[in-house]
Write an enzyme that holds these catalytic residues in place. Structure first.
Site, PDB file in Angstrom:
ATOM      1  N   HIS A 156      -0.337 -16.526-143.119  1.00 14.00           N
ATOM      2  CA  HIS A 156      -1.512 -16.075-142.186  1.00 14.00           C
ATOM      3  C   HIS A 156      -2.576 -16.866-142.787  1.00 14.00           C
ATOM      4  O   HIS A 156      -3.649 -16.515-142.068  1.00 14.00           O
ATOM      5  CB  HIS A 156      -1.669 -14.497-142.074  1.00 14.00           C
ATOM      6  N   SER A 277     -18.070 -41.751-140.161  1.00 12.82           N
ATOM      7  CA  SER A 277     -18.697 -41.378-138.876  1.00 12.82           C
ATOM      8  C   SER A 277     -19.531 -42.443-138.476  1.00 12.82           C
ATOM      9  O   SER A 277     -20.187 -42.850-139.520  1.00 12.82           O
ATOM     10  CB  SER A 277     -19.270 -40.148-138.991  1.00 12.82           C
ATOM     11  N   LYS A 283     -20.115 -38.412-143.695  1.00  9.98           N
ATOM     12  CA  LYS A 283     -18.924 -38.103-143.538  1.00  9.98           C
ATOM     13  C   LYS A 283     -17.761 -38.959-144.077  1.00  9.98           C
ATOM     14  O   LYS A 283     -17.820 -40.404-144.417  1.00  9.98           O
ATOM     15  CB  LYS A 283     -18.633 -38.022-142.114  1.00  9.98           C
ATOM     16  N   GLU A 290      -4.824 -36.756-139.718  1.00  7.13           N
ATOM     17  CA  GLU A 290      -5.025 -36.109-138.471  1.00  7.13           C
ATOM     18  C   GLU A 290      -4.147 -37.218-137.282  1.00  7.13           C
ATOM     19  O   GLU A 290      -3.465 -36.389-136.317  1.00  7.13           O
ATOM     20  CB  GLU A 290      -6.389 -36.247-137.824  1.00  7.13           C
ATOM     21  N   TYR A 317      27.303 -45.628-115.680  1.00  7.93           N
ATOM     22  CA  TYR A 317      25.868 -46.294-115.818  1.00  7.93           C
ATOM     23  C   TYR A 317      25.140 -46.078-114.638  1.00  7.93           C
ATOM     24  O   TYR A 317      25.389 -46.079-113.513  1.00  7.93           O
ATOM     25  CB  TYR A 317      26.184 -47.766-116.134  1.00  7.93           C
TER      26      TYR A 317
HETATM   27  N1  ARG Z   1      18.298 -53.734-118.656  1.00  8.39           N
HETATM   28  C1  ARG Z   1      19.464 -52.765-118.322  1.00  8.39           C
HETATM   29  C2  ARG Z   1      19.291 -51.377-119.118  1.00  8.39           C
HETATM   30  O1  ARG Z   1      18.534 -51.483-119.942  1.00  8.39           O
HETATM   31  C3  ARG Z   1      20.731 -53.653-118.842  1.00  8.39           C
HETATM   32  C4  ARG Z   1      21.744 -52.946-118.298  1.00  8.39           C
HETATM   33  C5  ARG Z   1      21.752 -53.539-116.679  1.00  8.39           C
HETATM   34  N2  ARG Z   1      22.860 -53.059-116.059  1.00  8.39           N
HETATM   35  C6  ARG Z   1      22.943 -53.132-114.711  1.00  8.39           C
HETATM   36  N3  ARG Z   1      24.265 -53.010-114.300  1.00  8.39           N
HETATM   37  N4  ARG Z   1      22.105 -53.288-114.109  1.00  8.39           N
HETATM   38  O2  ARG Z   1      19.986 -50.644-119.016  1.00  8.39           O
END
Ligand code: ARG
Length: 458
Positions: A156, A277, A283, A290, A317
């Site tokens: 504490h 400072s 200082k 920090e 994706y």
């Molecule tokens: N610049 C894209 C990324 O970082 C690469 C992959 C792009 N793929 C796509 N199907 N547009 O994810």
């Protein structure tokens, strides 16, 4: 040259869209890994009969040339190139014509970018591990140098019990040890080869994924193409691990900041690691410590960014994934810089041993030892606690320390007190009483140092 994917498009991409979608300003730092990946892919394509020996040679030498030009700053990045993958492929085609046009056979940018990040992060984690090792060594050296330095331990932020400074320093070393172990485990999950997953379903052509993995020194192939192109859990995991590492550095820095204050006066941070400072001439500020404390917040932010990017993505994706890079790069840069500067700063600390010892003896910090003394004389702990509490109360009222009391006074509180109580209430005796494994006695701390050193030799 038009867009490499431009075949089905009737209109030019809007400039605003080009700018908005481009990752080139930041993902160009992946160039080395993108080229390395393409070289391995090229050699595999040759092995599988998709490229002639001549084409392979042309491509490899052109890729090497592109790498050298990027390295020397001579490569002209075109903002319209969208990302590092297209920039390299376009330059390759410009140099090698139809040979270069074959490099993307059986590959998608989706598995390509997954590969690049894994290659990049694999290297960077190794570097972070090296730097963490240096930090641990710096702490160990200080712990050895301060093996007899006693300081107040706090709970504490109130004086609690005397401890060895080296015990406190080694506590941080234990934390960094675990950070290291976590990063090593993370490395195993990073070290998985995604190429061959293509866009999402896997390549429709007979590629040799194992051969690519061997060339790029990956011990494992990704087991599912959809997983491989869509998840970045390894990125989040790394940032989390880095976040804990930063948190531990931040805590150490917080202690140094406190200890360096005039009120504590436990440590002097070398002039070379402090700043002044612009208005107050007297200082000397612990800005480095920090800033490490402050930068910890950035890394936490990066973790939240990546987790948030990932949480709602449908399979597989999605372009959102491009948003993984800046938080990742920033984390790598932040943690490496913090580790390096903290390690150097630790080597430049001067502890004020006398001041620490003096502080350790104040605040009735050996009260627990008095209670333990009574326990050894057969008094139940709760009662011993109450008796000692009374002694503290009386001392406080009269402005006295335990050592100012006479034996007769001690005995007024409990008849079990004898002459040997005066040895018990010194800070040295308090420290050396902590004999159990993991305690702060010199014996235990020296043992831990020996264990650490013999582990290092293994
Ligand atoms: N610049 C894209 C990324 O970082 C690469 C992959 C792009 N793929 C796509 N199907 N547009 O994810």
């Amino acid at each position: 040259m038009n867009k490499l994917w431009g075949g089905r498009f009737g209109k030019k991409t809007d400039r605003m869209v080009e700018e908005f979608t481009s990752s080139l300003p930041f993902d160009r730092r992946l160039y080395r890994y993108d080229i390395e990946g393409s070289m391995a892919h090229c050699r595999m394509l040759r092995k599988q009969g998709f490229l002639s020996a001549r084409e392979e040679k042309k491509i490899l030498s052109a890729l090497g040339d592109i790498r050298r030009r990027v390295e020397s700053g001579k490569f002209a990045f075109d903002p319209a190139d969208e990302d590092i993958h297209l920039a390299v492929e376009k330059a390759l085609i410009r140099k090698t014509g139809s040979a270069g046009e074959k490099i993307h056979t059986g590959r998608s940018r989706n598995d390509q970018v997954a590969l690049d990040i894994r290659l990049f992060l694999r290297d960077e984690v190794k570097e972070v591990l090296r730097l963490t090792g240096e930090l641990k060594s710096a702490i160990l050296r200080k712990a050895k140098a301060e093996i007899d330095t006693v300081m107040p331990g706090y709970t504490h932020l109130q004086k609690a019990q005397p401890v060895l400074l080296s015990h406190c320093l080694l506590a941080y070393r234990e934390m960094f040890d675990r950070d290291e172990a976590r990063l090593k485990e993370c490395l195993e999950r990073i070290n998985v080869m995604p190429l061959g997953s293509a866009a999402l379903a896997g390549a429709g052509l007979p590629l040799d994924r194992n051969y690519v993995a061997k060339l790029l020194k990956f011990p494992r192939l990704s087991a599912n193409s959809m997983d491989a192109v869509s998840d970045r859990d390894f990125v989040a995991e790394f940032i989390f691990d880095a976040g804990l590492l930063m948190m531990h550095m931040s805590r150490l820095c917080e202690d140094l900041i406190l200890w360096a204050s005039d009120e504590f006066g436990f440590v002097e941070i070398s002039d070379a690691f402090t700043t002044g400072s612009s208005i107050m001439p007297q200082k000397k500020n612990p800005d480095v410590a920090e800033l490490i404390r402050g930068k910890t917040g950035r890394v936490y932010g990066n973790l939240v960014s990546v987790l948030t990017v990932l949480k709602g993505l449908p399979m597989t994706y999605n372009r959102d994934l491009q948003e993984d890079k800046e938080p990742l790069f920033d984390t790598v840069d932040t943690v490496k810089a913090s580790l390096a500067v903290l390690t150097a700063m630790i080597g430049n600390l001067t502890f004020r041993r006398e001041k620490m010892k003096e502080a350790a003896s104040g605040g009735y910090s050996t009260a627990t030892d008095i209670a333990d003394y009574l326990v050894r004389k057969g008094v139940p702990f709760r009662r011993a606690h109450a008796v000692t509490g009374k002694i503290v109360g009386v001392c406080l009222k009269k402005g006295r320390n335990f050592s100012d009391l006479s034996l007769a006074e001690f005995r007024k509180f409990h008849p079990a007190f004898e002459k040997d109580i005066f040895r018990v209430i010194t800070v040295e005796s308090s420290v050396s009483a902590r004999q159990g494994p993991g305690g702060t006695s010199k014996k235990q701390v020296v043992k831990r140092i020996r264990d650490i050193e013999s582990q290092g030799k293994k």
